[in-house]
Enzyme design. Structure first.
Site, PDB file in Angstrom:
ATOM      1  N   SER A   1      80.075 -47.794  74.446  1.00 48.95           N
ATOM      2  CA  SER A   1      79.049 -47.293  75.616  1.00 48.95           C
ATOM      3  C   SER A   1      78.860 -48.970  76.427  1.00 48.95           C
ATOM      4  CB  SER A   1      77.676 -46.927  74.902  1.00 48.95           C
ATOM      5  OG  SER A   1      76.648 -46.382  75.816  1.00 48.95           O
TER       6      SER A   1
ATOM      7  N   HIS B   1      77.473 -39.200  71.083  1.00 45.78           N
ATOM      8  CA  HIS B   1      77.618 -40.383  71.508  1.00 45.78           C
ATOM      9  C   HIS B   1      77.623 -41.452  70.451  1.00 45.78           C
ATOM     10  CE1 HIS B   1      77.475 -43.294  74.611  1.00 45.78           C
ATOM     11  NE2 HIS B   1      76.442 -43.975  74.256  1.00 45.78           N
TER      12      HIS B   1
ATOM     13  N   ASP C   1      78.732 -35.445  74.411  1.00 44.92           N
ATOM     14  CA  ASP C   1      77.832 -36.637  74.468  1.00 44.92           C
ATOM     15  C   ASP C   1      76.804 -36.530  75.577  1.00 44.92           C
ATOM     16  OD1 ASP C   1      77.016 -39.316  75.344  1.00 44.92           O
ATOM     17  OD2 ASP C   1      79.063 -40.185  74.796  1.00 44.92           O
TER      18      ASP C   1
END
Length: 282
Positions: free
Chosen positions: A150, A259, A226
């Site tokens: 991320s 995610h 996600d």
């Protein structure tokens, strides 16, 4: 360079997980990082793989959740995971939101006040921390890789693209691939770097590739469930830039994955293998 202070150590997969603290010149206060030292390091210095965690994470997150140790032992790699922002020195408003300030350093070198005095996570990750690790631990300075998740995936891609030759390998899980064009990046960049969007390009992986930046072949894994994919991550923009400029990229899309670290742990061995192929090559 002063040796880091060992805060704790834990036997793991015949190696050790260690947690360190040290006084950082770049951030102007204490920084913390975690290390997994594989058993091979008892006989010789080993390659080093740096992991940059995402928003709200600390130096502990990767070591606890990523399920990376078994693959790292098989590959003979040291794993190093720094904290995600300065914490020792405080700044007005640094804890007002989860996606800016504490736990959200975005792995850049801030230029706007007051953040420029200590929010220098890019210099810390690419210069100070590697020098510290390779001086005080059984680590090879000539065999470095970097990856992240991320915000940390953004940091890893930018580090590799801005420092040609420093890293032999790079990968990312669900990176913020075009931060100049997403709410997370716009919020962070406008405060850390100021309102000149032209200056943001130096910290945007897609813009760096478009401008001619190159690095070793990239592996990216992205979960298609996600929750941040559509609004924040934009891997398609990075993919298009790589395709247009010839930057080697393998972008794998996985149905059903979100995610978090359940997704990351599923494909961690693939990433360790990707790095090992480069870091252990003759």
């Amino acid at each position: 360079m002063t040796a880091p202070t060992l805060r704790s150590r834990h036997r793991c997969y015949a190696g050790e997980v260690r947690f360190y603290g040290h006084k950082s010149t770049e951030v102007g206060g204490e920084m913390r990082f975690a290390v997994f030292v594989p058993p091979q390091a008892a006989q010789r210095p080993v390659p080093v793989l740096f992991y940059l965690a995402g928003l709200t994470c600390t130096e502990e997150t990767f070591m606890i959740k990523a399920a990376a140790f078994e693959a790292a032992v098989e590959a003979g790699l040291m794993l190093v995971a720094p904290d995600t922002s300065p914490r020792d020195r405080r700044y007005p408003g640094d804890d007002e939101s989860w996606d800016f300030g504490l736990g959200a350093g975005f792995y850049l070198d801030a230029t706007a006040t007051p953040w420029r005095d200590g929010y220098r996570m890019h210099a810390y990750v690419t210069q100070e921390l590697p020098a510290l690790v390779t001086q005080h631990l059984p680590a090879r300075r000539d065999r470095l890789g970097i990856f992240g998740h991320s915000m940390g995936g953004h940091g890893a891609l930018v580090a590799a693209l801005r420092h040609a030759g420093l890293y032999r390998s790079v990968s990312a899980f669900a990176p913020i691939a075009a931060p100049s064009r997403c709410p997370w990046g716009e919020k962070a960049f406008s405060r850390y770097l100021g309102s000149d969007r032209g200056a943001w390009a130096a910290w945007d992986a897609t813009a760096l590739v478009e401008a001619g930046g190159r690095c070793p072949p990239i592996l990216i894994d992205q979960g298609m469930d996600d929750q941040f994919l559509e609004q924040q991550l934009h891997p398609h923009l990075f993919e298009a830039a790589c395709r247009k400029t010839g930057q080697p990229l393998v972008l794998r899309r996985h149905d059903g994955y979100d995610h978090g670290y359940y997704f990351i742990s599923t494909f961690m061995a693939d990433h360790i293998g990707h790095h090992a192929a480069a870091l252990n090559a003759a």
